[in-house]
Design an enzyme around this catalytic site. Structure first.
Site, PDB file in Angstrom:
ATOM      1  N   LYS A 175       0.856  -1.186   0.000  1.00  0.00           N
ATOM      2  CA  LYS A 175       0.000   0.000   0.000  1.00  0.00           C
ATOM      3  C   LYS A 175       0.894   1.238   0.000  1.00  0.00           C
ATOM      4  O   LYS A 175       1.461   1.609   1.024  1.00  0.00           O
ATOM      5  CB  LYS A 175      -0.912   0.036   1.221  1.00  0.00           C
ATOM      6  CG  LYS A 175      -1.855   1.240   1.194  1.00  0.00           C
ATOM      7  CD  LYS A 175      -2.321   1.659   2.567  1.00  0.00           C
ATOM      8  CE  LYS A 175      -3.061   2.979   2.513  1.00  0.00           C
ATOM      9  NZ  LYS A 175      -2.233   4.126   2.068  1.00  0.00           N
ATOM     10  N   GLU A 249       9.087   1.409  11.569  1.00  0.00           N
ATOM     11  CA  GLU A 249      10.142   2.443  11.581  1.00  0.00           C
ATOM     12  C   GLU A 249       9.427   3.779  11.573  1.00  0.00           C
ATOM     13  O   GLU A 249       8.828   4.175  10.572  1.00  0.00           O
ATOM     14  CB  GLU A 249      11.055   2.282  10.360  1.00  0.00           C
ATOM     15  CG  GLU A 249      12.345   3.089  10.475  1.00  0.00           C
ATOM     16  CD  GLU A 249      12.319   4.344   9.641  1.00  0.00           C
ATOM     17  OE1 GLU A 249      12.395   5.434  10.258  1.00  0.00           O
ATOM     18  OE2 GLU A 249      12.227   4.269   8.412  1.00  0.00           O
ATOM     19  N   CYS A 283      12.827  11.023   8.357  1.00  0.00           N
ATOM     20  CA  CYS A 283      12.689  10.705   9.782  1.00  0.00           C
ATOM     21  C   CYS A 283      14.023  10.748  10.512  1.00  0.00           C
ATOM     22  O   CYS A 283      14.070  10.955  11.726  1.00  0.00           O
ATOM     23  CB  CYS A 283      12.023   9.348   9.963  1.00  0.00           C
ATOM     24  SG  CYS A 283      12.844   8.007   9.102  1.00  0.00           S
ATOM     25  N   GLU A 382       8.679  16.393  16.282  1.00  0.00           N
ATOM     26  CA  GLU A 382       9.232  16.290  14.935  1.00  0.00           C
ATOM     27  C   GLU A 382       8.677  17.402  14.052  1.00  0.00           C
ATOM     28  O   GLU A 382       7.467  17.587  13.956  1.00  0.00           O
ATOM     29  CB  GLU A 382       8.891  14.918  14.348  1.00  0.00           C
ATOM     30  CG  GLU A 382       9.627  14.581  13.083  1.00  0.00           C
ATOM     31  CD  GLU A 382       9.385  13.135  12.650  1.00  0.00           C
ATOM     32  OE1 GLU A 382      10.279  12.563  12.004  1.00  0.00           O
ATOM     33  OE2 GLU A 382       8.311  12.585  12.953  1.00  0.00           O
TER      34      GLU A 382
END
Length: 478
Positions: A175, A249, A283, A382
């Site tokens: 996906k 992750e 990330c 973040e």
């Protein structure tokens, strides 16, 4: 206009419902393509076909599975193929075309490396308590793997997960992100041309609340996901109901510690690249800097000069631009809001700090913030944009405490010429990866895995490959 449909059981479907989703180039908000909006029934069909294909695929000798991958790699390396995929990466999420082409091209190298695990699936012989028994531990594939791919590296991360899963003997249902689905479907064409058996590789596209929900609820054996911590937690909850294995992750808030004896020019170059790569949308990007107070002025001055030299622009019309647009105008607004909030709490903008509306509403200026403190949202959460808060410290113990003061634990960075500092910091930093005197960027043969809320499991190398295997213990009595 390019229109793509889901890839299930070795073929691209007909969109019988004529239900399409727009794919938008964020640099101009132009609709560049459309993809089929899959239903839960499409997902169920893909999983069913993958489960059927698994029964044969798992019994093919691993070196033969490797041969399929080698054919795929050869196709991906062809100029017309990797550049076509690169063009769609650029169109989907705004990555400058040169960087998008590089992502596609070097994904072939990653796939080639991972294919070599085919002859390295080993087991163990354990000593039994009985002289007439042998205990064997074997490794076998899991079954159908759900692969959920992020938009920021839509092909590299897909390859990183799919190829080891296939080599291990699993089948996959992929996906891609709704923001970057076309490149994955173009890659599916190469799996098809490489001759993979029907059902081994499948790609379903559509809304997260429909396709993602159906995939994580399906009769699969594992979900491997790269993306935000919030979504990772939702996936983990869904998978827990059916005891589906997960490898996650997730987000990061990577610190960079610049010691008083650091090579400042090296640190400036690495931190600039580590913050601004992919417009700050990685990330593992450097998200905060802790610099020793004795060199703070020199370091900040040089970093500011480096940031001011950065060329920002449309990566489609100028392929070699350093910083392109963010993935959406909403993300630019989100980043700007975080910067304004930090300023309201006392931070000072040295450069940037605004949406570059003259370029478009998805472009954000490379930004440096000083006079920050540890409790600010900009330091704790973040950003996922080209914004860098800088703080100072006086002792190495203080630097460790500040760096570890985060719910994330993906990557971290150290700049020092002291052996003693390297040993102390690499031991005491609570992160899955520590980079010393270089910009972050993991190696194929390493292990990319986060601690704390940055994830469970990981990718790359031996340990990443073995995420896609399970153990079977055999007791042989004679």
């Amino acid at each position: 206009m390019e229109r793509c449909t889901a890839f299930i059981n070795g073929e691209f479907l007909k969109n019988e419902t004529n239900s399409w989703m727009d794919v938008v180039y964020p640099g101009t908000n132009e609709v560049v393509a459309q993809v089929q909006s899959c239903t839960a029934e499409h997902v169920d069909k893909a999983v069913e076909c993958a489960a059927k294909a698994f029964k044969k695929w798992k019994n093919i000798p691993a070196f033969q599975r490797e041969n399929y991958v080698k054919e795929f790699v050869a196709l991906l390396r062809l100029n017309e193929n990797y550049k076509t995929i690169g063009k769609f990466i650029n169109s989907e999420m705004g990555k400058p075309i040169s960087a998008a082409n590089s992502e596609a091209f070097y994904s072939a190298d990653l796939a080639e490396y991972q294919s070599q695990w085919a002859r390295r699936i080993d087991g163990e012989v354990i000593t039994s308590d009985s002289t007439t028994e042998r205990i064997l531990i074997e490794k076998e594939p899991l079954g159908v793997i759900g692969v959920i791919v992020p938009w920021n590296f839509p092909i590299y991360v897909l390859i990183r997960k799919v190829i080891p899963a296939l080599i291990a003997g699993n089948t996959v249902v992929i996906k891609p992100s709704i923001k970057s689905p076309i490149s994955a479907l173009k890659l599916a064409e190469l799996f098809q041309k490489a001759g993979f058996p029907e059902g081994v590789v499948n790609v379903v596209v559509g809304a997260d609340e429909i396709v993602g929900e159906a995939l994580t609820s399906a009769n699969i054996q594992m979900v491997t996901f790269t993306g935000s911590t919030k979504v990772g937690q939702q996936i983990m909850k869904k998978c827990a109901a059916n005891m589906i294995r997960v490898s996650l992750e997730l987000g990061g808030k990577a610190p960079a510690i610049v010691m008083e004896d650091a090579d400042i020019d090296l640190a400036v170059s690495a931190i600039k690249g580590g913050r601004l790569s992919n417009s700050g949308q990685v990330c593992s990007n450097t998200e905060r800097v802790y610099v020793h107070e004795s060199i703070e002025e020199e370091f900040v001055s040089k970093l500011l000069a480096a940031f001011k030299e950065v060329k920002v622009g449309d990566g489609r019309t100028n392929p070699d631009i350093e910083v392109g647009c963010l993935v959406s105008s909403a993300d630019a607004v989100r980043v700007d809001k975080m910067v304004k909030e930090a300023v309201g709490e006392g931070a000072e903008i040295l450069c940037g700090g605004r949406i570059l509306s003259e370029l478009g509403d998805s472009f954000y200026a490379p930004t440096i913030l000083v006079n920050c403190h540890q409790k600010m949202k900009i330091v704790q959460q973040e950003v996922f944009g080209p914004v860098l808060p800088i703080l100072s410290f006086s002792t190495i113990d203080e630097a460790v405490e500040l760096a570890n003061d985060s719910e994330y634990g993906l990557t971290s960075n150290i700049y020092t010429t002291s052996y003693k500092s390297v040993m102390k910091l690499t031991k005491e930093l609570n992160f899955g990866e520590v980079y010393v005197n270089r910009q972050q960027g993991e190696a194929y043969q390493g292990y990319h895995a986060g601690w704390k809320k940055s994830g469970i499991g990981g990718d790359d190398g031996k340990h990443g490959f073995e995420e896609f295997l399970q153990h079977k213990t055999v007791y042989l009595s004679f």
